[in-house]
Design an enzyme around this catalytic site. Sequence first.
Site, PDB file in Angstrom:
ATOM      1  N   TRP A 103      -5.495   0.245  -2.469  1.00 42.01           N
ATOM      2  CA  TRP A 103      -5.018   0.407  -3.827  1.00 42.01           C
ATOM      3  C   TRP A 103      -4.341   1.467  -4.389  1.00 42.01           C
ATOM      4  O   TRP A 103      -3.308   1.579  -5.038  1.00 42.01           O
ATOM      5  CB  TRP A 103      -5.996  -0.577  -4.662  1.00 42.01           C
ATOM      6  CG  TRP A 103      -6.270  -2.094  -4.316  1.00 42.01           C
ATOM      7  CD1 TRP A 103      -7.423  -2.376  -4.044  1.00 42.01           C
ATOM      8  CD2 TRP A 103      -5.161  -2.743  -4.282  1.00 42.01           C
ATOM      9  NE1 TRP A 103      -7.113  -3.919  -3.732  1.00 42.01           N
ATOM     10  CE2 TRP A 103      -6.211  -4.223  -4.159  1.00 42.01           C
ATOM     11  CE3 TRP A 103      -4.022  -3.257  -4.648  1.00 42.01           C
ATOM     12  CZ2 TRP A 103      -5.479  -5.370  -4.029  1.00 42.01           C
ATOM     13  CZ3 TRP A 103      -3.525  -4.330  -4.347  1.00 42.01           C
ATOM     14  CH2 TRP A 103      -4.220  -5.390  -4.253  1.00 42.01           C
ATOM     15  N   ASP A 174      -6.925   2.922 -12.698  1.00 43.84           N
ATOM     16  CA  ASP A 174      -7.049   1.456 -12.083  1.00 43.84           C
ATOM     17  C   ASP A 174      -8.560   1.038 -11.955  1.00 43.84           C
ATOM     18  O   ASP A 174      -9.259   1.487 -11.011  1.00 43.84           O
ATOM     19  CB  ASP A 174      -6.176   1.321 -10.620  1.00 43.84           C
ATOM     20  CG  ASP A 174      -6.283   0.015 -10.311  1.00 43.84           C
ATOM     21  OD1 ASP A 174      -6.894  -0.677 -10.823  1.00 43.84           O
ATOM     22  OD2 ASP A 174      -5.895  -0.364  -9.262  1.00 43.84           O
ATOM     23  N   LYS A 198     -11.324  -9.972 -11.673  1.00 46.33           N
ATOM     24  CA  LYS A 198     -12.429  -9.536 -10.998  1.00 46.33           C
ATOM     25  C   LYS A 198     -13.641  -9.636 -11.936  1.00 46.33           C
ATOM     26  O   LYS A 198     -14.616 -10.347 -11.703  1.00 46.33           O
ATOM     27  CB  LYS A 198     -12.321  -8.125 -10.401  1.00 46.33           C
ATOM     28  CG  LYS A 198     -11.756  -8.241  -8.811  1.00 46.33           C
ATOM     29  CD  LYS A 198     -10.453  -7.502  -8.862  1.00 46.33           C
ATOM     30  CE  LYS A 198      -9.709  -7.634  -7.492  1.00 46.33           C
ATOM     31  NZ  LYS A 198      -8.459  -6.853  -7.504  1.00 46.33           N
TER      32      LYS A 198
HETATM   33  C1  LIG Z   1      -7.179  -6.504  -7.029  1.00 41.98           C
HETATM   34  C2  LIG Z   1      -6.869  -5.137  -7.338  1.00 41.98           C
HETATM   35  C3  LIG Z   1      -5.492  -4.756  -7.622  1.00 41.98           C
HETATM   36  C4  LIG Z   1      -4.470  -5.799  -7.619  1.00 41.98           C
HETATM   37  O1  LIG Z   1      -4.423  -6.496  -8.829  1.00 41.98           O
HETATM   38  P1  LIG Z   1      -3.075  -7.671  -8.756  1.00 41.98           P
HETATM   39  O2  LIG Z   1      -3.550  -7.979 -10.242  1.00 41.98           O
HETATM   40  O3  LIG Z   1      -3.424  -8.538  -7.805  1.00 41.98           O
HETATM   41  O4  LIG Z   1      -2.085  -6.856  -9.024  1.00 41.98           O
HETATM   42  C5  LIG Z   1      -5.200  -3.514  -7.863  1.00 41.98           C
HETATM   43  N1  LIG Z   1      -6.226  -2.453  -7.693  1.00 41.98           N
HETATM   44  C6  LIG Z   1      -7.547  -2.771  -7.715  1.00 41.98           C
HETATM   45  C7  LIG Z   1      -8.437  -1.582  -7.522  1.00 41.98           C
HETATM   46  C8  LIG Z   1      -7.885  -4.274  -7.293  1.00 41.98           C
HETATM   47  O5  LIG Z   1      -9.361  -4.383  -6.713  1.00 41.98           O
END
Ligand SMILES: *Cc1c(COP(=O)(O)O)cnc(C)c1O
Length: 363
Positions: A103, A174, A198
């Site tokens: 990511w 993030d 999540k």
């Molecule tokens: C799941 C995830 C993403 C992607 O998220 P989307 O909402 O599907 O774009 C980005 N960064 C991390 C750390 C993730 O776990």
Amino acid sequence: MKRDVVNFNAGPAGLPSPALERAAKELLDIEGTGMSIMEHSHREKTYEKIHAEAKNLVRELMGVPDTHDVLLLQGGASGMFATVPMNFLAKGKSADYVNTGAWSEKAYKEAKFFGEPRIAGTGYVNEKPVHIPKQSELDLKSDAAYVHLTSNNTIEGTQFRDFPDTGAVPLIADMSSDIMSRPVDVKKFAMIYAGAQKNLGPSGVVLVVASKALIESGAKNIPTIFRFKTAAENDSLYNTPPTFGIYIMRNVLLWAKELGGMTAMGKRNQEKAAELYSAIDNSNGYYRCPVEVDARSEMNIVWRLPSEELEKKFAAEADAAGLVGLKGHRSVGGMRASCYNAVSLDGVKRLTTLMKAFKEKNG
Ligand SMILES: *Cc1c(COP(=O)(O)O)cnc(C)c1O
């Protein structure tokens, strides 16, 4: 109704039953209006109250200071990979990206469309993403537009425990896969963002907590919808927000508050992780966690079995026992238990019980 499964999916992930039960009760008629929340205008009081409550709960539970705004956006965390540099990284300028996994790397690649991002630190040792760099290992530049990191690496199973001090350079994180899983000092961050799917609710909502100064500094020559300032000035109601997702998120946050907020959530998540890591560590090497001990994630716990055959067999037996979503990401293989907020300690104990029995039979 069958809700006795333990959902270890990586995302979208399990949601706390009380949040869904309330939604089920209110689905056709919320507050005697004869309409579903999905059918209400986002400019009238039934929805506005929920919108405000969701934002206030984020503020209260995370301890967001007055210097920061809470925004509810769309486009996923992946959208943020683009809009962060679109707003804050000008042509010819650099930003420091800490690369601790897939990511992080995606975020870094998007930044290249707007400026010259640098890799300022790595979680890779011999090409394996098993490490979390310490402050002393980071090569941070004082003229960087910002520092970007991924607080929890969903696929690799690593997590920052302490965050680097970036001085006057804004720190952007993030936190998609560990948002509101533990107390975090929001002041340290110029921006925290997370896809909701999540720990917070269904997919379709992105939570952003950002300093007003950072938001104000964003580019003016980009489309209105992509400026964070547009959302800040319009209370995240510039256009139609994902009303149902925000409603569910409100329900989830109320559940988190009832549980005792972030201190209680952090303790609960620590206990779950300790239960699972000790089952791995006390298996005489039958189960193996590939990640460095001090980089281990409390959210996404990864481990291997002696062979891929056994991993397949384990996943099938777990599935049959109602423990779902344990297959590792297709890029890394092995097993992964995503122990997000909604997963209980009892749920994790069902998994460790199965692990002990599986080892007895197949070890
Ligand atoms: C799941 C995830 C993403 C992607 O998220 P989307 O909402 O599907 O774009 C980005 N960064 C991390 C750390 C993730 O776990």
